[in-house]
Scaffold this motif. Structure first.
Motif: not given
Length: 308
Positions: A153-160
């Protein structure tokens, strides 16, 4: 009489010793073969050198006709012994036997690259990362999940990852963050992250490689050369390490090969590609450099579809 496996008689050292020596020759002309292709043994007139090596022992006068290249001339200089040097006559315009030819900066870079690949211990499995033990237990525990999130999940990875960078700005986190942005197609964020990682962590090899590729894409050869090290020697960027992971080596040499292509030196790029084929033939950077140097029809079609 012994027979070779093919049925022809094989020449032995006894045969060579029994061959009669011709005494009717006043002088011998050696026609050189020219330089051997870069990467194949010695880069000079090899057959000419071997002939010159033998003829002084036979006390025959000889003339070596070859291209006026510094490396071929250096081979001659290394063969001519002191008693014979005084009798050597050079063609007009030839450098002195005592002059040391200056190696071009491009050839110096190629030789440094090859020497580096030969001197380092390349690790193909997991690396023993001493810095990993200096991280907090919480960070060490979170890293496997963050890496998995990058692919799932690249989008969630950006946030984390952005949150973790605020707490512990590890160079690896910046590298992963640029990968997450790339998976999302957010090119401006990729560029910003790559530049920030290089600014904060110039000692991190992947930060240098990513920034160099960014410079090459923008046509900034000087910026790319500075990021890769002026001598294009990976050893200068390893902080004294003798062990390097294959991913580090291939990423660096791919960027070096790309630099040579952009600089208009395809021969140097081919030399780097030969190093990659030797140490990591199946790694993606090796294949990518092959596509840039020797594109196949399938490669051209893929590029055409991407640009549509």
């Amino acid at each position: 009489m012994k027979l070779a496996p093919t049925g022809r008689r094989s020449r032995t050292h006894e045969d060579q010793q029994s061959m009669s020596r011709r005494t009717d020759l006043q002088s011998i002309l050696i026609v050189g073969s020219g330089r051997i292709v870069i990467g194949q043994a010695d880069e000079f007139d090899y057959s000419g050198k071997q002939a010159v090596r033998v003829l002084p022992e036979k006390a025959a006068a000889w003339c070596w006709l070859t291209a006026s290249r510094d490396d071929t001339f250096a081979a001659l200089r290394s063969l001519v012994t002191e008693p014979v040097r005084n009798d050597v006559e050079l063609a007009p315009g030839s450098p002195s036997l005592d002059d040391r030819p200056q190696m071009s900066s491009k050839r110096k870079m190629r030789r440094r690259s090859q020497a580096a690949a030969q001197a380092l211990e390349i690790v193909y499995g997991p690396m023993d990362l001493s810095w990993h033990s200096r991280l907090s237990p919480e960070t060490r525990e979170a890293m496997p999940g963050l890496h998995a999130l990058l692919h799932d999940d690249p989008r969630a990875a950006v946030t984390e990852l952005r949150a973790w960078i605020e707490r512990e700005p590890l160079p690896m986190f910046f590298n992963w963050l640029s990968g997450a942005y790339s998976a999302l197609g957010d090119v401006p964020s990729v560029e910003d992250t790559v530049r920030e990682n290089y600014r904060r962590n110039p000692q991190y090899l992947f930060a240098r490689v990513n920034y160099a590729e960014l410079c090459l894409r923008d046509g900034d050869l000087d910026g790319a050369l500075e990021a890769l090290g002026g001598g294009l020697d990976i050893r200068a960027l390893l902080g004294g390490r003798k062990r390097v992971h294959v991913s580090e080596l291939t990423a660096y040499f791919y960027a070096v090969g790309l630099y040579h292509i952009k600089a208009g030196d395809p021969a140097a790029a081919e030399h780097v590609y030969g190093i990659l084929k030797n140490v990591a033939p199946d790694e993606p950077p090796t294949e990518e450099l092959r596509r840039r140097l020797h594109p196949r029809l399938r490669d051209l079609l893929v590029t055409w579809r991407r640009r549509r």
